[in-house]
Design a protein around this motif. Structure first.
Motif, PDB file in Angstrom:
ATOM      1  N   ARG A   1       1.131  -1.007   0.208  1.00  0.00           N
ATOM      2  CA  ARG A   1      -0.222  -0.140   0.292  1.00  0.00           C
ATOM      3  C   ARG A   1       1.028   1.264   0.188  1.00  0.00           C
ATOM      4  NH1 ARG A   1      -3.197  -3.131   4.500  1.00  0.00           N
ATOM      5  NH2 ARG A   1      -2.216  -1.460   6.079  1.00  0.00           N
ATOM      6  N   GLN A   2       1.778   0.601   1.175  1.00  0.00           N
ATOM      7  CA  GLN A   2       2.783   2.446   1.220  1.00  0.00           C
ATOM      8  C   GLN A   2       3.649   2.465  -0.531  1.00  0.00           C
ATOM      9  OE1 GLN A   2       5.423   1.379   4.551  1.00  0.00           O
ATOM     10  NE2 GLN A   2       4.108   2.871   5.815  1.00  0.00           N
ATOM     11  N   THR A   3       4.296   1.273  -0.956  1.00  0.00           N
ATOM     12  CA  THR A   3       4.173   1.898  -2.055  1.00  0.00           C
ATOM     13  C   THR A   3       3.597   2.406  -3.396  1.00  0.00           C
ATOM     14  OG1 THR A   3       5.878  -0.102  -1.710  1.00  0.00           O
ATOM     15  CG2 THR A   3       5.843   0.209  -4.006  1.00  0.00           C
ATOM     16  N   LEU A   4       2.538   1.784  -3.717  1.00  0.00           N
ATOM     17  CA  LEU A   4       1.838   2.057  -4.262  1.00  0.00           C
ATOM     18  C   LEU A   4       1.057   3.856  -4.403  1.00  0.00           C
ATOM     19  CD1 LEU A   4      -0.597   2.227  -5.945  1.00  0.00           C
ATOM     20  CD2 LEU A   4      -2.701   1.174  -4.551  1.00  0.00           C
ATOM     21  N   ILE A   5       0.764   3.842  -2.773  1.00  0.00           N
ATOM     22  CA  ILE A   5       0.567   5.682  -2.181  1.00  0.00           C
ATOM     23  C   ILE A   5       2.059   5.909  -3.135  1.00  0.00           C
ATOM     24  CG2 ILE A   5       0.306   7.226  -0.620  1.00  0.00           C
ATOM     25  CD1 ILE A   5      -0.731   5.204   0.323  1.00  0.00           C
ATOM     26  N   PHE A   6       3.007   5.614  -3.165  1.00  0.00           N
ATOM     27  CA  PHE A   6       4.470   6.590  -3.719  1.00  0.00           C
ATOM     28  C   PHE A   6       3.826   6.531  -5.319  1.00  0.00           C
ATOM     29  CE2 PHE A   6       8.417   6.603  -5.576  1.00  0.00           C
ATOM     30  CZ  PHE A   6       9.107   7.430  -5.013  1.00  0.00           C
ATOM     31  N   ASN A   7       3.435   5.791  -5.845  1.00  0.00           N
ATOM     32  CA  ASN A   7       3.926   5.294  -7.563  1.00  0.00           C
ATOM     33  C   ASN A   7       2.608   6.620  -8.175  1.00  0.00           C
ATOM     34  OD1 ASN A   7       5.711   3.504  -7.772  1.00  0.00           O
ATOM     35  ND2 ASN A   7       4.991   2.251  -7.311  1.00  0.00           N
ATOM     36  N   LEU A   8       1.643   5.927  -7.069  1.00  0.00           N
ATOM     37  CA  LEU A   8       0.233   7.465  -7.297  1.00  0.00           C
ATOM     38  C   LEU A   8       0.575   8.554  -7.316  1.00  0.00           C
ATOM     39  CD1 LEU A   8      -2.959   5.379  -6.038  1.00  0.00           C
ATOM     40  CD2 LEU A   8      -2.195   6.335  -8.599  1.00  0.00           C
ATOM     41  N   GLU A   9       1.276   9.030  -6.196  1.00  0.00           N
ATOM     42  CA  GLU A   9       2.043  10.536  -6.000  1.00  0.00           C
ATOM     43  C   GLU A   9       2.936  11.039  -7.347  1.00  0.00           C
ATOM     44  OE1 GLU A   9       3.219  10.650  -1.731  1.00  0.00           O
ATOM     45  OE2 GLU A   9       1.085  10.902  -1.255  1.00  0.00           O
ATOM     46  N   LYS A  10       3.960   9.556  -7.294  1.00  0.00           N
ATOM     47  CA  LYS A  10       4.558  10.147  -9.077  1.00  0.00           C
ATOM     48  C   LYS A  10       3.888  10.779  -9.811  1.00  0.00           C
ATOM     49  CE  LYS A  10       8.035   7.330  -9.064  1.00  0.00           C
ATOM     50  NZ  LYS A  10       8.815   6.430  -9.312  1.00  0.00           N
ATOM     51  N   LEU A  11       3.139  10.089  -9.931  1.00  0.00           N
ATOM     52  CA  LEU A  11       1.535  10.051 -11.170  1.00  0.00           C
ATOM     53  C   LEU A  11       1.085  11.265 -11.050  1.00  0.00           C
ATOM     54  CD1 LEU A  11       1.307   8.739 -13.840  1.00  0.00           C
ATOM     55  CD2 LEU A  11      -0.645   7.633 -12.404  1.00  0.00           C
ATOM     56  N   ALA A  12       1.272  12.028 -10.045  1.00  0.00           N
ATOM     57  CA  ALA A  12       0.109  13.128  -9.998  1.00  0.00           C
ATOM     58  C   ALA A  12       0.678  14.074 -10.365  1.00  0.00           C
ATOM     59  CB  ALA A  12      -0.496  12.776  -8.589  1.00  0.00           C
ATOM     60  N   PHE A  13       2.436  14.070  -9.954  1.00  0.00           N
ATOM     61  CA  PHE A  13       2.768  15.562 -10.247  1.00  0.00           C
ATOM     62  C   PHE A  13       3.862  15.236 -11.483  1.00  0.00           C
ATOM     63  CE2 PHE A  13       2.044  15.708  -5.132  1.00  0.00           C
ATOM     64  CZ  PHE A  13       1.269  16.783  -5.501  1.00  0.00           C
ATOM     65  N   ALA A  14       3.857  14.316 -12.152  1.00  0.00           N
ATOM     66  CA  ALA A  14       4.444  13.549 -13.321  1.00  0.00           C
ATOM     67  C   ALA A  14       3.784  15.284 -14.341  1.00  0.00           C
ATOM     68  CB  ALA A  14       3.575  12.714 -14.180  1.00  0.00           C
ATOM     69  N   ASP A  15       3.441  15.944 -14.871  1.00  0.00           N
ATOM     70  CA  ASP A  15       3.066  16.708 -15.808  1.00  0.00           C
ATOM     71  C   ASP A  15       3.439  17.841 -14.764  1.00  0.00           C
ATOM     72  OD1 ASP A  15       0.637  16.927 -13.763  1.00  0.00           O
ATOM     73  OD2 ASP A  15      -0.408  16.845 -15.606  1.00  0.00           O
ATOM     74  N   GLY A  16       3.761  17.826 -13.648  1.00  0.00           N
ATOM     75  CA  GLY A  16       4.470  18.769 -12.823  1.00  0.00           C
ATOM     76  C   GLY A  16       3.507  19.760 -12.314  1.00  0.00           C
ATOM     77  N   LYS A  17       2.227  19.559 -11.876  1.00  0.00           N
ATOM     78  CA  LYS A  17       1.426  20.269 -11.090  1.00  0.00           C
ATOM     79  C   LYS A  17      -0.315  19.611 -11.051  1.00  0.00           C
ATOM     80  CE  LYS A  17      -0.628  21.834 -15.395  1.00  0.00           C
ATOM     81  NZ  LYS A  17       0.175  21.460 -16.037  1.00  0.00           N
ATOM     82  N   CYS A  18      -0.275  19.246  -9.599  1.00  0.00           N
ATOM     83  CA  CYS A  18      -1.158  18.543  -8.775  1.00  0.00           C
ATOM     84  C   CYS A  18      -2.986  19.272  -9.160  1.00  0.00           C
ATOM     85  CB  CYS A  18      -1.229  17.854  -8.118  1.00  0.00           C
ATOM     86  SG  CYS A  18      -2.255  16.534  -7.049  1.00  0.00           S
ATOM     87  N   GLN A  19      -3.517  18.772  -9.993  1.00  0.00           N
ATOM     88  CA  GLN A  19      -5.109  19.269 -10.120  1.00  0.00           C
ATOM     89  C   GLN A  19      -5.816  19.085  -9.132  1.00  0.00           C
ATOM     90  OE1 GLN A  19      -5.347  22.181 -12.428  1.00  0.00           O
ATOM     91  NE2 GLN A  19      -3.626  22.004 -13.232  1.00  0.00           N
ATOM     92  N   GLN A  20      -7.023  20.039  -8.119  1.00  0.00           N
ATOM     93  CA  GLN A  20      -8.124  19.869  -7.854  1.00  0.00           C
ATOM     94  C   GLN A  20      -8.635  18.667  -7.757  1.00  0.00           C
ATOM     95  OE1 GLN A  20     -11.956  22.115  -7.492  1.00  0.00           O
ATOM     96  NE2 GLN A  20     -11.612  21.615  -5.127  1.00  0.00           N
ATOM     97  N   SER A  21      -8.823  17.822  -8.771  1.00  0.00           N
ATOM     98  CA  SER A  21      -9.077  16.738  -8.920  1.00  0.00           C
ATOM     99  C   SER A  21      -8.308  15.477  -8.885  1.00  0.00           C
ATOM    100  CB  SER A  21     -10.003  16.638 -10.768  1.00  0.00           C
ATOM    101  OG  SER A  21      -8.750  16.676 -11.181  1.00  0.00           O
ATOM    102  N   GLU A  22      -7.239  15.857  -9.041  1.00  0.00           N
ATOM    103  CA  GLU A  22      -5.666  14.213  -8.720  1.00  0.00           C
ATOM    104  C   GLU A  22      -6.013  14.699  -7.434  1.00  0.00           C
ATOM    105  OE1 GLU A  22      -2.725  14.810 -12.319  1.00  0.00           O
ATOM    106  OE2 GLU A  22      -3.176  16.184 -11.281  1.00  0.00           O
TER     107      GLU A  22
END
Length: 129
Positions: free
Chosen positions: A69-90
């Motif tokens: 679960r911790q690894t998954l959260i880490f990967n999801l957070e990396k994906l959320a910021f992959a484009d340089g920003k994290c939008q409200q929906s993300e």
């Protein structure tokens, strides 16, 4: 890792990518890398994930070990910021999933699922505009 767990991961990865309505090449590249790390054949899992609800995916992912679960959260957070920003929906989706995966008990799950519901409502509103 079980196939249903892989499908649930793909469900969250794809929702996160689509959540800001802009699909960036950096997100796609990271998606492919994350799938490779989990030994997920993204084509078949992608098709299967479209038949899984967010609630079902959340329930499946809660069954992962704490380390998974911790690894998954880490990967999801990396994906959320992959484009340089994290939008409200993300952010709503990440907050909900993180809360559910890091907490225990029905109250925690209810709050996390409420945040995920808020994310779904936000996406629905964007689609209708």
């Amino acid at each position: 890792m079980k196939q249903i767990e892989k499908v649930a991961i793909v469900r969250f990865l794809t929702d996160l990518i689509k959540s800001d309505t802009v699909i960036d090449i950096r997100e796609i590249e990271l998606f492919e890398k994350i799938c490779a790390n989990y030994n997920i054949e993204s084509g078949s899992a992608l098709i299967e994930s479209q038949n899984m609800t967010l609630s079902e995916a959340t329930t499946v992912l809660c069954e992962l070990t704490k380390a998974e679960r911790q690894t998954l959260i880490f990967n999801l957070e990396k994906l959320a910021f992959a484009d340089g920003k994290c939008q409200q929906s993300e952010a709503l989706l990440m907050l909900g999933l993180r809360y559910v995966l890091e907490s225990s008990g029905t109250d925690a799950n209810a709050i996390g699922l409420h945040l995920i519901g808020a994310y779904k409502n936000r996406i629905t509103q964007k689609a209708s505009v």
